[in-house]
Design an enzyme around this catalytic site. Structure first.
Site, PDB file in Angstrom:
ATOM      1  N   GLY A  10       0.064   0.154 -11.512  1.00 27.25           N
ATOM      2  CA  GLY A  10      -0.908   0.601 -10.569  1.00 27.25           C
ATOM      3  C   GLY A  10      -0.790   2.113  -9.768  1.00 27.25           C
ATOM      4  O   GLY A  10       0.481   2.618 -10.764  1.00 27.25           O
ATOM      5  N   MET A  12       0.639   3.012  -7.323  1.00 27.66           N
ATOM      6  CA  MET A  12       1.519   3.337  -6.816  1.00 27.66           C
ATOM      7  C   MET A  12       3.343   3.141  -7.806  1.00 27.66           C
ATOM      8  O   MET A  12       3.702   4.227  -7.796  1.00 27.66           O
ATOM      9  CB  MET A  12       1.936   2.275  -5.307  1.00 27.66           C
ATOM     10  CG  MET A  12       2.071   2.818  -4.189  1.00 27.66           C
ATOM     11  SD  MET A  12       2.392   3.923  -3.570  1.00 27.66           S
ATOM     12  CE  MET A  12       4.230   4.428  -4.332  1.00 27.66           C
ATOM     13  N   HIS A 154      -8.186   4.978   4.343  1.00 33.84           N
ATOM     14  CA  HIS A 154      -8.244   4.734   2.756  1.00 33.84           C
ATOM     15  C   HIS A 154      -9.325   4.627   1.348  1.00 33.84           C
ATOM     16  O   HIS A 154     -10.080   4.689   1.512  1.00 33.84           O
ATOM     17  CB  HIS A 154      -6.865   3.345   3.041  1.00 33.84           C
ATOM     18  CG  HIS A 154      -5.687   4.017   3.616  1.00 33.84           C
ATOM     19  ND1 HIS A 154      -5.228   3.510   5.122  1.00 33.84           N
ATOM     20  CD2 HIS A 154      -4.577   4.102   3.000  1.00 33.84           C
ATOM     21  CE1 HIS A 154      -4.184   3.457   4.949  1.00 33.84           C
ATOM     22  NE2 HIS A 154      -4.556   3.953   4.123  1.00 33.84           N
ATOM     23  N   HIS A 155      -8.395   5.053   0.490  1.00 36.57           N
ATOM     24  CA  HIS A 155      -8.950   5.233  -0.053  1.00 36.57           C
ATOM     25  C   HIS A 155     -10.090   3.776  -0.766  1.00 36.57           C
ATOM     26  O   HIS A 155      -9.917   3.233  -0.009  1.00 36.57           O
ATOM     27  CB  HIS A 155      -8.405   5.481  -1.619  1.00 36.57           C
ATOM     28  CG  HIS A 155      -7.899   3.873  -1.926  1.00 36.57           C
ATOM     29  ND1 HIS A 155      -7.903   3.446  -2.470  1.00 36.57           N
ATOM     30  CD2 HIS A 155      -6.361   4.323  -1.069  1.00 36.57           C
ATOM     31  CE1 HIS A 155      -6.839   2.396  -2.704  1.00 36.57           C
ATOM     32  NE2 HIS A 155      -5.290   3.239  -2.156  1.00 36.57           N
ATOM     33  N   LYS A 158      -8.739   0.441  -1.221  1.00 35.54           N
ATOM     34  CA  LYS A 158      -7.887  -0.479  -1.211  1.00 35.54           C
ATOM     35  C   LYS A 158      -8.583  -2.131  -0.413  1.00 35.54           C
ATOM     36  O   LYS A 158      -9.084  -1.692   0.165  1.00 35.54           O
ATOM     37  CB  LYS A 158      -7.195   0.110   0.348  1.00 35.54           C
ATOM     38  CG  LYS A 158      -6.025  -0.365   1.426  1.00 35.54           C
ATOM     39  CD  LYS A 158      -5.593   0.691   2.012  1.00 35.54           C
ATOM     40  CE  LYS A 158      -4.357  -0.137   3.064  1.00 35.54           C
ATOM     41  NZ  LYS A 158      -3.694  -0.407   2.009  1.00 35.54           N
TER      42      LYS A 158
HETATM   43  N1  NAI Z   1       4.351   0.934   2.220  1.00 34.94           N
HETATM   44  C1  NAI Z   1       4.006   1.419   1.682  1.00 34.94           C
HETATM   45  O1  NAI Z   1       4.348   3.425   1.565  1.00 34.94           O
HETATM   46  C2  NAI Z   1       2.666   1.612   1.023  1.00 34.94           C
HETATM   47  C3  NAI Z   1       2.060   0.638   0.360  1.00 34.94           C
HETATM   48  N2  NAI Z   1       1.240   0.674  -0.420  1.00 34.94           N
HETATM   49  C4  NAI Z   1       0.561  -0.617  -0.718  1.00 34.94           C
HETATM   50  O2  NAI Z   1       0.743  -1.332  -1.823  1.00 34.94           O
HETATM   51  C5  NAI Z   1       0.399  -2.505  -2.492  1.00 34.94           C
HETATM   52  C6  NAI Z   1      -0.521  -2.012  -4.133  1.00 34.94           C
HETATM   53  O3  NAI Z   1      -1.306  -0.800  -3.708  1.00 34.94           O
HETATM   54  P1  NAI Z   1      -1.627   0.144  -4.867  1.00 34.94           P
HETATM   55  O4  NAI Z   1       0.079   0.915  -5.777  1.00 34.94           O
HETATM   56  O5  NAI Z   1      -2.524   1.086  -4.387  1.00 34.94           O
HETATM   57  O6  NAI Z   1      -2.793  -0.637  -5.977  1.00 34.94           O
HETATM   58  P2  NAI Z   1      -3.412  -1.047  -7.818  1.00 34.94           P
HETATM   59  O7  NAI Z   1      -3.902  -2.094  -7.716  1.00 34.94           O
HETATM   60  O8  NAI Z   1      -2.949   0.463  -8.455  1.00 34.94           O
HETATM   61  O9  NAI Z   1      -1.671  -1.615  -8.058  1.00 34.94           O
HETATM   62  C7  NAI Z   1      -1.495  -3.188  -8.011  1.00 34.94           C
HETATM   63  C8  NAI Z   1      -0.190  -3.394  -9.193  1.00 34.94           C
HETATM   64  O10 NAI Z   1       0.034  -4.301  -9.552  1.00 34.94           O
HETATM   65  C9  NAI Z   1      -0.134  -5.630 -10.419  1.00 34.94           C
HETATM   66  N3  NAI Z   1       0.401  -6.619  -9.759  1.00 34.94           N
HETATM   67  C10 NAI Z   1      -0.576  -7.724  -9.588  1.00 34.94           C
HETATM   68  N4  NAI Z   1      -0.048  -8.341 -10.191  1.00 34.94           N
HETATM   69  C11 NAI Z   1       1.210  -8.281 -10.192  1.00 34.94           C
HETATM   70  C12 NAI Z   1       2.388  -9.237 -11.127  1.00 34.94           C
HETATM   71  N5  NAI Z   1       2.133 -10.785 -10.857  1.00 34.94           N
HETATM   72  N6  NAI Z   1       3.464  -8.613 -10.909  1.00 34.94           N
HETATM   73  C13 NAI Z   1       3.372  -7.307 -11.863  1.00 34.94           C
HETATM   74  N7  NAI Z   1       2.089  -6.818 -11.814  1.00 34.94           N
HETATM   75  C14 NAI Z   1       1.411  -7.085 -11.007  1.00 34.94           C
HETATM   76  C15 NAI Z   1      -1.598  -5.027 -10.986  1.00 34.94           C
HETATM   77  O11 NAI Z   1      -2.158  -5.071 -11.937  1.00 34.94           O
HETATM   78  C16 NAI Z   1      -1.710  -3.409 -10.306  1.00 34.94           C
HETATM   79  O12 NAI Z   1      -1.194  -2.762 -11.624  1.00 34.94           O
HETATM   80  C17 NAI Z   1      -0.422  -2.567  -1.622  1.00 34.94           C
HETATM   81  O13 NAI Z   1      -0.109  -3.615  -1.208  1.00 34.94           O
HETATM   82  C18 NAI Z   1      -0.303  -1.562  -0.892  1.00 34.94           C
HETATM   83  O14 NAI Z   1      -1.006  -1.357   0.432  1.00 34.94           O
HETATM   84  C19 NAI Z   1       1.051   1.662  -1.225  1.00 34.94           C
HETATM   85  C20 NAI Z   1       0.361   2.627  -1.024  1.00 34.94           C
HETATM   86  C21 NAI Z   1       2.207   3.349   0.192  1.00 34.94           C
HETATM   87  O1  LIG Z   2      -3.058   1.028  -0.268  1.00 31.03           O
HETATM   88  C1  LIG Z   2      -2.620   1.859  -0.036  1.00 31.03           C
HETATM   89  O2  LIG Z   2      -3.165   3.354  -0.527  1.00 31.03           O
HETATM   90  C2  LIG Z   2      -1.823   2.553   0.993  1.00 31.03           C
HETATM   91  N1  LIG Z   2      -1.663   1.405   1.942  1.00 31.03           N
HETATM   92  C3  LIG Z   2       0.110   1.573   2.882  1.00 31.03           C
HETATM   93  C4  LIG Z   2      -1.356   0.668   4.020  1.00 31.03           C
HETATM   94  O3  LIG Z   2      -1.423   0.190   4.120  1.00 31.03           O
HETATM   95  O4  LIG Z   2      -0.253   1.312   5.233  1.00 31.03           O
HETATM   96  C5  LIG Z   2       0.215   2.494   2.792  1.00 31.03           C
HETATM   97  C6  LIG Z   2      -0.392   3.662   2.555  1.00 31.03           C
HETATM   98  O5  LIG Z   2      -1.017   3.791   3.860  1.00 31.03           O
HETATM   99  C7  LIG Z   2      -1.536   3.902   1.579  1.00 31.03           C
END
Ligand code: NAI
Ligand SMILES: O=C(O)C1=N[C@H](C(=O)O)C[C@H](O)C1
Length: 269
Positions: A10, A12, A154-155, A158
């Site tokens: 993904g 992240m 956000h993008h 999301k």
């Molecule tokens: N707390 C923080 O600082 C941040 C949180 N996030 C959160 O992280 C999450 C992911 O964001 P992105 O990477 O942008 O999404 P994304 O959709 O690019 O990546 C998610 C990945 O998880 C995988 N996935 C889904 N179910 C799975 C499973 N059962 N087993 C293994 N892999 C699985 C998907 O195939 C995908 O590759 C979102 O909830 C986002 O809001 C994102 C950025 C920062």
């Molecule tokens: O989905 C994202 O991309 C992000 N998710 C987190 C959120 O829901 O706040 C953190 C960050 O802003 C990017």
């Protein structure tokens, strides 16, 4: 410290692999994706533009968790609940960045945290966690006629709203004002809404393009307005925070922790 990544291909996931490879004292112990994911079998190093490292993406978490000290999880709510059970069984640190989880999900994480340390935050960056402290202070210092609004963009990919960060900032504002976000949060507005309720904390969500994450908290008072903002320019800041959390969590007692604990900001609240 041996650190695994789930959701490895993904947005992240890739940033997390790169951050582990870039951190002294951290080793990538495995890279997990969901069943059927296109990236299964690919090498984790090549996936992030590094030399091949002999770790293929797998959909079998059990051997990986058994050979890890921590797992970084930025996936989706259902997947995170599954990995919380596995991390609890393996007694390894579970760093959760996944957003959009419900109250019910949170109770399930509490059960898993009886057996392993869980560090969960809607935002793993130093900047946002410091902003949360400032928001709480401002909400406390300003009189109730300063209306509080939380804005985020956000993008376009999301899937949850408001963002986990917006909710975290809203909670900080509510804490500072002695309010309850569940009761006082206004999450949608459309049509004849009537005037703004006293003491409301409003949210506005924008989605589009490739925006990594922009958040602002506005305090709108009589004839003046204060805005506290954070702009994420790159996902590496969240990934570095997650690796830092894993290193911090190693050897900690089972329980729930936040990024405020990791960054030593919990006492500023
Ligand atoms: N707390 C923080 O600082 C941040 C949180 N996030 C959160 O992280 C999450 C992911 O964001 P992105 O990477 O942008 O999404 P994304 O959709 O690019 O990546 C998610 C990945 O998880 C995988 N996935 C889904 N179910 C799975 C499973 N059962 N087993 C293994 N892999 C699985 C998907 O195939 C995908 O590759 C979102 O909830 C986002 O809001 C994102 C950025 C920062
Ligand atoms: O989905 C994202 O991309 C992000 N998710 C987190 C959120 O829901 O706040 C953190 C960050 O802003 C990017």
């Amino acid at each position: 410290m041996r650190i695994a990544v789930v959701g490895a291909s993904g947005r992240m996931g890739k940033a997390l692999i790169a951050a582990i490879l870039d951190t002294d004292g951290a080793t990538l112990s495995g890279a997990i994706e969901r069943e059927g994911a296109a990236a299964l079998g690919q090498d984790a190093g090549s996936l992030v533009g590094q030399p091949s490292m002999g770790i293929a993406l797998t959909d079998d978490p059990l051997p990986v968790f058994a050979a890890s000290d921590a797992v970084l999880d930025f996936t989706a709510p259902e997947a995170t609940l599954h990995y919380a059970e596995l991390a609890a069984q393996a007694r390894i640190v579970h760093v959760i960045g996944t957003t959009g989880m419900s109250e019910d999900d949170d109770q399930k994480l509490n059960a898993a945290a009886r057996h392993a340390a869980i560090i969960k935050s809607g935002n793993m960056s130093l900047g946002v966690n410091l902003l949360a402290v400032l928001v709480k202070q401002a909400a406390k210092a300003l009189s109730a006629d300063f209306d509080i609004e939380v804005l985020e963009m956000h993008h376009k990919a999301k899937v949850d709203a408001p963002s986990g960060t917006a909710l975290l900032l809203g909670e900080s504002a509510a804490d500072g004002r002695g309010l309850n976000l569940q009761e006082d949060g206004v999450f949608t507005r459309h049509g004849i809404t009537g005037p703004r309720p006293e003491g409301a904390i409003g949210f506005a969500t924008m989605r589009g393009g490739s925006v990594v994450g922009d958040h602002s908290v506005l305090f709108a008072g009589p004839a003046e307005r204060i805005t506290l903002s954070h702009h994420a320019e790159d996902r590496s800041l969240f990934a570095r925070g997650a690796v830092k959390a894993a290193l911090w969590g190693y050897g900690k007692k089972p329980g729930r922790y936040t990024m405020q604990d990791v960054l030593g900001l919990a006492d500023s609240n």
